[in-house]
Design a protein around this motif. Structure first.
Motif, PDB file in Angstrom:
ATOM      1  N   UNK A   1       0.713  -1.416   0.129  1.00 49.53           N
ATOM      2  CA  UNK A   1       0.140  -0.041  -0.081  1.00 49.53           C
ATOM      3  C   UNK A   1       0.773   1.330  -0.034  1.00 49.53           C
TER       4      UNK A   1
ATOM      5  N   UNK B   1      -5.979   8.363   8.056  1.00 49.77           N
ATOM      6  CA  UNK B   1      -6.963   7.382   7.383  1.00 49.77           C
ATOM      7  C   UNK B   1      -6.219   6.115   6.990  1.00 49.77           C
TER       8      UNK B   1
ATOM      9  N   UNK C   1      -5.684   4.186  10.123  1.00 47.93           N
ATOM     10  CA  UNK C   1      -6.862   3.557  10.275  1.00 47.93           C
ATOM     11  C   UNK C   1      -7.167   2.152   9.794  1.00 47.93           C
ATOM     12  N   UNK C   2      -6.966   2.131   8.448  1.00 52.06           N
ATOM     13  CA  UNK C   2      -7.057   1.075   7.736  1.00 52.06           C
ATOM     14  C   UNK C   2      -5.989  -0.130   7.904  1.00 52.06           C
ATOM     15  N   UNK C   3      -4.905   0.575   7.931  1.00 53.61           N
ATOM     16  CA  UNK C   3      -3.553  -0.178   7.756  1.00 53.61           C
ATOM     17  C   UNK C   3      -3.291  -1.075   9.177  1.00 53.61           C
TER      18      UNK C   3
ATOM     19  N   UNK D   1      -5.304  -0.241  12.201  1.00 55.60           N
ATOM     20  CA  UNK D   1      -6.388  -0.410  13.018  1.00 55.60           C
ATOM     21  C   UNK D   1      -7.040  -2.045  12.746  1.00 55.60           C
ATOM     22  N   UNK D   2      -6.532  -2.645  11.576  1.00 51.67           N
ATOM     23  CA  UNK D   2      -6.785  -4.058  11.607  1.00 51.67           C
ATOM     24  C   UNK D   2      -5.965  -4.756  12.160  1.00 51.67           C
TER      25      UNK D   2
END
Lengths: 189, 189
Positions: free
Chosen positions: A156, A178, A181-183, A185-186
């Motif tokens: 990414x 952001x 959060x996606x990378x 957060x998971x």
DNA sequence: GTCTATATCGAGATAGAC
DNA sequence: GTCTATCTCGATATAGAC
């Protein structure tokens, strides 16, 4: 660059063209035309096409190396370090998206400096993997396959140049948070 | 390919070389040498270098299109559809990692078929984005920026060819489930 | 700093013999 | 199906005038 030298202009335009068509498909005539001069005139400022590639790539590679050093010497948690890595990539990709594209796609066309580049890249990846592995050991990150985590993260981040249009148009911190959060957060427990 | 034709061999070797150096940097003489014949002999099987590129790229692009159609007509949830998308990418990347590399890096060197390729790619991305958006609307996916989610997902999936060595060496379902854990696990509510 | 002219090389592709 | 020989073009790079 307030008063870019002619050489700096060449590097900049070359980066734009290399991104569009790749190093091998861009001719010195293409580059000269974009500069509004003849191909022979380029050689008053640079020694070879290969040198242009080196100037673009080695600079960015060294910025990554130096950025990673700063992250490693901080006493943040490993998850915080990963967030800093995301910020580093967003920052460099927004400052120089063309150069990042060339770094991703044309490093194999380096001649003399290819080994040096690969060395820097390996160090960077080793350092990143260490952060992830320690994060798992210290229970900050879910117990996942660190290779898969690193692959997903780096993929990414390496594609950011496609996504980031121009530095002026984006809010670096907003995009970073952001992505985190996606990378992360998971990953984060 | 049990009994590959000479043409199929050319496509295969060309894919390997294009992955290594990029379409523009690979010469017909390189390709011929790798085949153990002379460059002129290649033209008994193919019409041009450009045709080789088309044969590699259009086939994969159509496989993605057809794979996406199958996913769309299923009556799975949107998260299940995303998992199928991951599986589709892992499957195609493991079947033909060289071709996937060429798809990612050399599509811009298509001449006549460039528009057709871009059309297929746009449709694919539109369909993927619809799945993500519906997933958010139906409360299957956290309320995140769908563009960021799609970017992160596609970046990782597009880089799979770097990571997947040879079909024989990997367990497709195992890799898929690990990727789903990292990619979707972070998104799923 | 840019130009014209040019050297040298290697690219894609074709013709025709075997 | 492959070969040798060759055409034509465009690539990087240099020399030297302005």
């Amino acid at each position: 660059m307030i008063n870019p030298t002619r050489k700096e202009e060449i590097i900049k335009i070359a980066g734009k063209l290399f991104k569009q068509k790749g190093y091998s498909a861009v001719t010195m005539r293409d580059l000269a035309q974009e500069m509004g001069i003849k191909a022979a005139s380029l050689y008053n400022h640079i020694n070879s096409k290969q040198e242009i590639l080196e100037l673009i790539l080695i600079q960015i590679a060294q910025e990554f190396t130096s950025g990673m050093q700063n992250i490693l010497i901080s006493d943040n948690t490993n998850v915080e370090k990963l967030k800093s890595v995301v910020l580093l990539h967003v920052k460099l990709a927004s400052e120089n998206p063309d150069g990042m594209a060339v770094l991703n796609n044309d490093w194999m066309h380096l001649e003399n400096k290819r080994g040096y580049y690969l060395q820097l890249r390996k160090q960077y990846e080793d350092n990143l993997k260490t952060i992830i592995t320690k994060g798992i050991e210290h229970n900050e990150i879910k117990n996942m396959n660190p290779d898969v985590v690193m692959f997903s993260l780096l993929s990414t981040l390496r594609y950011l140049y496609v996504w980031i249009p121009k530095k002026e148009d984006i809010d670096i911190n907003n995009l970073t948070s952001q992505l985190v959060e996606v990378l992360i957060g998971g990953i984060n427990k």
